[in-house]
Design a protein around this motif. Structure first.
Motif, PDB file in Angstrom:
ATOM      1  N   ALA A   1       0.839  -1.201   0.000  1.00 31.78           N
ATOM      2  CA  ALA A   1       0.000   0.000   0.000  1.00 31.78           C
ATOM      3  C   ALA A   1       0.875   1.254   0.000  1.00 31.78           C
ATOM      4  N   VAL A   2       2.008   1.212   0.745  1.00 31.06           N
ATOM      5  CA  VAL A   2       2.920   2.359   0.769  1.00 31.06           C
ATOM      6  C   VAL A   2       3.413   2.658  -0.648  1.00 31.06           C
ATOM      7  N   TYR A   3       3.795   1.586  -1.366  1.00 31.27           N
ATOM      8  CA  TYR A   3       4.266   1.756  -2.754  1.00 31.27           C
ATOM      9  C   TYR A   3       3.207   2.471  -3.600  1.00 31.27           C
ATOM     10  N   PHE A   4       1.938   2.040  -3.463  1.00 29.77           N
ATOM     11  CA  PHE A   4       0.900   2.632  -4.302  1.00 29.77           C
ATOM     12  C   PHE A   4       0.562   4.064  -3.881  1.00 29.77           C
ATOM     13  N   LEU A   5       0.856   4.398  -2.620  1.00 31.02           N
ATOM     14  CA  LEU A   5       0.463   5.725  -2.135  1.00 31.02           C
ATOM     15  C   LEU A   5       1.577   6.769  -2.228  1.00 31.02           C
ATOM     16  N   VAL A   6       2.842   6.327  -2.426  1.00 31.97           N
ATOM     17  CA  VAL A   6       3.961   7.276  -2.386  1.00 31.97           C
ATOM     18  C   VAL A   6       3.778   8.471  -3.336  1.00 31.97           C
ATOM     19  N   PRO A   7       3.464   8.259  -4.627  1.00 30.31           N
ATOM     20  CA  PRO A   7       3.340   9.438  -5.502  1.00 30.31           C
ATOM     21  C   PRO A   7       2.205  10.365  -5.089  1.00 30.31           C
ATOM     22  N   VAL A   8       1.109   9.774  -4.585  1.00 25.87           N
ATOM     23  CA  VAL A   8      -0.027  10.594  -4.158  1.00 25.87           C
ATOM     24  C   VAL A   8       0.351  11.392  -2.919  1.00 25.87           C
ATOM     25  N   TYR A   9       1.043  10.722  -1.978  1.00 34.46           N
ATOM     26  CA  TYR A   9       1.528  11.399  -0.775  1.00 34.46           C
ATOM     27  C   TYR A   9       2.469  12.541  -1.161  1.00 34.46           C
ATOM     28  N   TRP A  10       3.367  12.252  -2.105  1.00 31.75           N
ATOM     29  CA  TRP A  10       4.344  13.265  -2.525  1.00 31.75           C
ATOM     30  C   TRP A  10       3.643  14.515  -3.061  1.00 31.75           C
ATOM     31  N   VAL A  11       2.626  14.325  -3.896  1.00 28.67           N
ATOM     32  CA  VAL A  11       1.986  15.489  -4.520  1.00 28.67           C
ATOM     33  C   VAL A  11       1.201  16.285  -3.483  1.00 28.67           C
ATOM     34  N   VAL A  12       0.603  15.604  -2.492  1.00 28.45           N
ATOM     35  CA  VAL A  12      -0.129  16.327  -1.443  1.00 28.45           C
ATOM     36  C   VAL A  12       0.837  17.192  -0.640  1.00 28.45           C
ATOM     37  N   ILE A  13       1.965  16.611  -0.235  1.00 30.58           N
ATOM     38  CA  ILE A  13       2.951  17.343   0.568  1.00 30.58           C
ATOM     39  C   ILE A  13       3.547  18.510  -0.229  1.00 30.58           C
ATOM     40  N   ASN A  14       3.939  18.222  -1.467  1.00 30.68           N
ATOM     41  CA  ASN A  14       4.720  19.209  -2.206  1.00 30.68           C
ATOM     42  C   ASN A  14       3.881  20.297  -2.866  1.00 30.68           C
ATOM     43  N   ALA A  15       2.567  20.088  -2.911  1.00 30.44           N
ATOM     44  CA  ALA A  15       1.701  21.164  -3.406  1.00 30.44           C
ATOM     45  C   ALA A  15       1.627  22.296  -2.394  1.00 30.44           C
ATOM     46  N   THR A  16       2.167  22.074  -1.186  1.00 26.37           N
ATOM     47  CA  THR A  16       2.112  23.124  -0.159  1.00 26.37           C
ATOM     48  C   THR A  16       3.396  23.959  -0.128  1.00 26.37           C
ATOM     49  N   LYS A  17       4.358  23.655  -1.028  1.00 27.47           N
ATOM     50  CA  LYS A  17       5.680  24.274  -0.882  1.00 27.47           C
ATOM     51  C   LYS A  17       5.911  25.405  -1.881  1.00 27.47           C
ATOM     52  N   SER A  18       6.873  26.248  -1.550  1.00 23.04           N
ATOM     53  CA  SER A  18       7.361  27.225  -2.512  1.00 23.04           C
ATOM     54  C   SER A  18       8.348  26.521  -3.441  1.00 23.04           C
ATOM     55  N   THR A  19       8.608  27.131  -4.600  1.00 25.07           N
ATOM     56  CA  THR A  19       9.531  26.505  -5.549  1.00 25.07           C
ATOM     57  C   THR A  19      10.890  26.260  -4.892  1.00 25.07           C
ATOM     58  N   GLU A  20      11.299  27.211  -4.051  1.00 20.95           N
ATOM     59  CA  GLU A  20      12.579  27.085  -3.365  1.00 20.95           C
ATOM     60  C   GLU A  20      12.607  25.840  -2.473  1.00 20.95           C
ATOM     61  N   ASP A  21      11.519  25.700  -1.673  1.00 23.03           N
ATOM     62  CA  ASP A  21      11.452  24.555  -0.761  1.00 23.03           C
ATOM     63  C   ASP A  21      11.302  23.242  -1.521  1.00 23.03           C
ATOM     64  N   LEU A  22      10.669  23.309  -2.686  1.00 24.82           N
ATOM     65  CA  LEU A  22      10.451  22.106  -3.484  1.00 24.82           C
ATOM     66  C   LEU A  22      11.786  21.419  -3.745  1.00 24.82           C
ATOM     67  N   PHE A  23      12.809  22.235  -4.013  1.00 26.05           N
ATOM     68  CA  PHE A  23      14.121  21.656  -4.289  1.00 26.05           C
ATOM     69  C   PHE A  23      14.989  21.611  -3.032  1.00 26.05           C
ATOM     70  N   GLY A  24      14.718  22.528  -2.071  1.00 27.42           N
ATOM     71  CA  GLY A  24      15.618  22.670  -0.930  1.00 27.42           C
ATOM     72  C   GLY A  24      15.275  21.793   0.262  1.00 27.42           C
ATOM     73  N   THR A  25      14.033  21.317   0.362  1.00 25.56           N
ATOM     74  CA  THR A  25      13.658  20.544   1.547  1.00 25.56           C
ATOM     75  C   THR A  25      13.313  19.115   1.154  1.00 25.56           C
ATOM     76  N   ASN A  26      13.291  18.244   2.166  1.00 22.07           N
ATOM     77  CA  ASN A  26      13.010  16.834   1.902  1.00 22.07           C
ATOM     78  C   ASN A  26      11.612  16.644   1.312  1.00 22.07           C
ATOM     79  N   GLY A  27      11.538  15.887   0.243  1.00 21.78           N
ATOM     80  CA  GLY A  27      10.285  15.700  -0.485  1.00 21.78           C
ATOM     81  C   GLY A  27       9.235  14.922   0.279  1.00 21.78           C
TER      82      GLY A  27
END
Lengths: 313, 294
Positions: free
Chosen positions: A51-77
């Protein structure tokens, strides 16, 4: 020592009893083997890891939609950045390029909505006709459509472009909508379902009551086909929603794009303009969430329909 | 008793769209594939003339090293990806349908979720998990000393395979579960009476009886492999390993829209369609042959 002896003796006693009543003994043994706590834990752990495998990309997009472009590259995904900019990012997605994203979403709804409903109606009428009438040419139509199921859609996309460009209808809504109106798979599902679920006696009774042939289909057969209808609509909706090659080939005007082609367009600009990473991520989130909810709500319908689909295999 | 026109009236809307969007384009593609187009004038402003070219385009397509290579790539891709996916889907289906699984409804929905995500969006999401500097997975692997370039020339095919597997495993799993649910309960009871364990039940009862579903999923997957387009097309801008003729479909697309060689594009599209048709027919044939031998 003493206790182990006692448990051994107890085991011997129960196994002796098992021998005495082999049927119930064997049955309860396998049933308890299936529910051993360790087995349950191992199986559930495996399922959770998958289930973790199937959810990783969805989890990633939820987390990273909250970031600034700077943080997108500068902080842990895998975790939030320094700023929480979800609302700002979504606002940027909705207003970018003069609000083209909502338009793409509406286009997708139009292509998928109109396409799936009409395709289902056509497939049900044709499937019912093949299931409930014996007429010359019936077998030929069946084989022709079966051939259509086996020919890949993308192999048809290019020839379709040649045809539509000679008719002058490329780069219009029609060029994506018209090919979406056909569902050979839906026809098979409908004909299998109609032969099982629409009794001939019912149709005969209708005929005696003076109902016309089209009336029989609309008033008697169609309500019986509801489970097949739901399945075909859903399959066709997702198939059109997910289609990429057909709109890519047909459409040049950004305003006619469905959401998939639009996001592809934004994604292609990320190497020149980094802010498009943020727009693409936010756009992906916006387009994944409604689909995810739809899938979770409707999955029981899918399962029922898939059973019908597997019969033909 | 019944009017002879009734079935045809019901069939008409479907057949009109079906013939005009599938049969006619295929016939047109076959026509184009046997013709060559001459452009007169420097930029084609003198109009185009079509002439019969015989099998010229087919000979050119089948002696085009890039096209042959793309077919070989898809065969390798299909053998690995379809096998991994169907085995995974079958195992997950058997585990979810076993008595030992907790929360089967939740897991089933989770595995099926990616099917609803368009290939374009799935590819964008996974590409962000592949790009060095953006991907947390690359970061985490780097910490433990593993340096993987997911978009490198040798790796990118398997990165695409991962996206396809991620998208379709749950869908295939649901087809298999549907067939598992159709197995009559008495068979399980009989197996229990005979003292069969979970493994024996799976190999002797469940796997033979879900064969039709497995055949269906394998055929759909083979057709899907030949159609591979969106995922490599999107990753092309990020990976030096993907050429514009990376898959047969990308090749046909490139010949049609980048090189303006419609005869060649049509020949390639026909070859793809015929191959998909032949592979599916072979799969169906093997299926019914093994069914008869049982």
């Amino acid at each position: 020592m003493n206790t182990t002896d006692q448990t051994n003796a107890a085991e011997q006693r129960t196994s002796g009893r098992r021998k005495a009543t082999p049927v119930t003994g064997a049955r309860s043994r396998t049933r308890s083997a299936g529910r051993k706590p360790t087995t349950t834990i191992i199986v559930t752990a495996i399922l959770a890891l998958v289930a973790v495998y199937f959810l990783v990309p969805v989890y990633w997009v939820v987390i990273n939609a909250t970031k600034s472009t700077e943080d997108l590259f500068g902080t842990n995904g895998f975790w939030f950045g320094n700023d929480f900019l979800l609302i700002e990012n979504i606002r940027a997605v909705l207003s970018a390029n003069g609000g083209v994203f909502p338009r793409w979403a509406l286009n997708s709804v139009l292509y998928s909505g109109v396409g799936s409903v009409l395709a289902t109606y056509f497939a049900c009428a044709a499937g019912y006709a093949l299931a409930k009438y014996r007429f010359p040419g019936r077998r030929f139509v069946y084989v022709l459509v079966l051939g259509g199921v086996l020919v890949p859609g993308t192999a048809v996309a290019l020839p379709l472009f040649f045809l539509f460009s000679s008719l002058g209808i490329t780069n219009t809504y029609w060029s994506v909508l018209i090919p979406s109106l056909v569902s050979p798979f839906g026809l098979f599902l409908a004909s299998i379902y109609a032969s099982a679920a629409v009794p001939d006696d019912l149709l005969e009774a209708g005929r005696i009551d003076g109902v016309g042939e089209l009336g029989l289909f609309h008033r008697l057969a169609l309500p019986q086909l509801t489970p097949a209808i739901v399945t075909i609509v859903l399959f066709q909706f997702v198939a059109i929603w997910n289609n990429y090659m057909l709109p890519l080939v047909m459409l040049a005007d950004e305003k006619l794009y469905p959401i998939t082609l639009g996001l592809d367009n934004w994604q292609a600009q990320t190497d020149r303009l980094p802010e498009f990473y943020q727009l693409t991520t936010g756009g992906a989130l916006l387009s994944v969430i409604p689909l995810a909810i739809l899938i979770l709500v409707l999955q029981r319908f899918w399962r029922g329909g898939l059973t019908e689909g597997s019969i033909k295999g | 008793m019944r009017s002879k026109s009734a079935p045809w009236i019901l069939l008409a809307p479907f057949l009109v769209v079906f013939i005009s969007t599938m049969i006619v384009p295929i016939l047109m593609a076959i026509g184009y594939s046997f013709s060559s187009i001459e452009r007169s004038g420097l930029l084609g402003e003198g109009g185009v003339t079509r002439s019969f070219a015989g099998v010229e385009n087919y000979v050119a397509a089948l002696s085009n090293a890039n096209f042959i290579e793309s077919i070989g790539r898809m065969i390798l891709f299909g053998i690995v990806q379809v096998t991994v996916m169907i085995v995974a889907a079958t195992l997950l289906a058997l585990l979810l349908e076993s008595a030992s699984a907790k929360f089967p409804g939740f897991f089933r929905a989770t595995y099926f979720l990616p099917y609803g995500i368009p290939g374009v969006i799935a590819t964008i999401l996974w590409s962000y998990l592949y790009i060095p500097g953006l991907s947390p997975i690359v970061d985490v692997l780097g910490l433990v000393g593993i340096n993987i370039d997911f978009l490198g020339p040798n790796m990118v095919l398997w990165s695409i395979a991962n996206i396809v597997t991620w998208t379709y495993t749950g869908y295939n799993m649901l087809i298999i579960i549907a067939q598992l649910k159709a197995i009559p309960g008495e068979l399980y009871e009989a197996a229990k009476i005979d003292g069969a364990g979970a493994f024996k039940v799976a190999t002797s009862i469940q796997l033979p009886l879900i064969r039709p579903a497995l055949m269906l999923t394998i055929i759909f997957s083979i057709i899907g492999t030949l159609q591979l387009f969106a995922e490599p097309q999107l990753l092309q801008s990020m990976s030096a390993g993907i050429t514009s003729e990376y898959t047969p479909n990308m090749s046909a697309y490139a010949f049609a829209f980048q090189y303006n060689d419609i005869g060649m594009a049509a020949a390639q599209a026909v070859i793809i369609a015929v191959s998909a048709f032949a592979l599916s027919a072979i799969a169906l044939g093997i299926s019914s042959w093994t069914e008869k031998r049982r």
